[in-house]
Scaffold this active site. Structure first.
Site: not given
Length: 217
Positions: A1, A3, A107-109
């Site tokens: 999502m 960021q 990549a997200e978190s």
């Protein structure tokens, strides 16, 4: 999502000083708010720092052993080993490549299951509450007071289901599905089923694909 990505020359974090490194190497840091920071000069401290890879001009060929080792090591983050079984199980339940789901979470978190972005994206795969609700996790609160979508197994399942739906929507095109995961499927459709011209989204797709390619080599 979505960021918020901050480009910077350096980032102050807690910890000791790093030894000097080449300026053409790229680092990434996810702070306590789930905000991703990226830079290409050595920051003064190492806690929470993730070395992604060398920039293309410094790699000397994408197939070099040094480049492979550096990119794969970027996945060996605190939390990776604990998150991996959840991500793999969720991927297989949706007939997805585990490497792709793992790359998205990286990549997200950076595998931080506690990550919450300023926009409200939650957990391992930075799932938005509205997306969680779409897949049947509607604002339930865990005993510790957190949204149910923060639970790593649940989060991996929601993120994988959403990614699988996006891949079906975009005929298996990984880059378009990733762009939609970041910017929303509406944005990809508005731009004629192309990656939207948003720097954040373009960088996001490139980052996930680098993680993915490193995993499948």
């Amino acid at each position: 999502m979505l960021q918020r990505v901050r480009l910077a020359v350096f980032l102050f974090v807690l910890g000791g000083f790093l030894p000097s490194v080449q300026a053409d190497e790229v680092w990434e840091f996810v702070d306590a708010d789930g905000v991703v920071h990226i830079g290409n000069a050595a920051p003064p401290a190492s806690r929470g720092l993730v070395w992604l890879s060398q920039t293309p001009s410094a790699r000397g060929g994408s197939g070099s052993a040094k480049g492979k080792e550096r990119e794969v090591s970027a996945l060996r983050l605190p939390g990776y080993e604990a998150a991996k079984p959840h991500l793999e199980a969720a991927a297989l339940s949706q007939s997805l490549e585990p490497a792709l789901v793992i790359a998205v979470a990286a990549a997200e978190s950076a595998f931080n299951v506690e990550a919450v972005s300023r926009k409200g994206a939650l957990g391992l795969m930075q799932v938005m509450p509205a997306t969680a609700e779409r897949y049947g996790v509607a604002g339930r609160i865990l005993p510790d007071g957190k949204h149910a979508a923060m639970e790593p197994k649940v989060n991996a399942q929601i993120g994988s289901r959403y990614l699988a739906d996006l891949l079906r929507m975009f005929d298996g095109d990984k880059e378009l599905a990733l762009a939609a995961y970041n910017a929303g499927e509406g944005a990809v459709l508005r731009y004629g089923r192309r990656i939207p011209p948003y720097p954040e989204t373009q960088q996001y797709v490139d980052r996930v694909m680098r993680f993915y390619r490193a995993l499948i080599r």
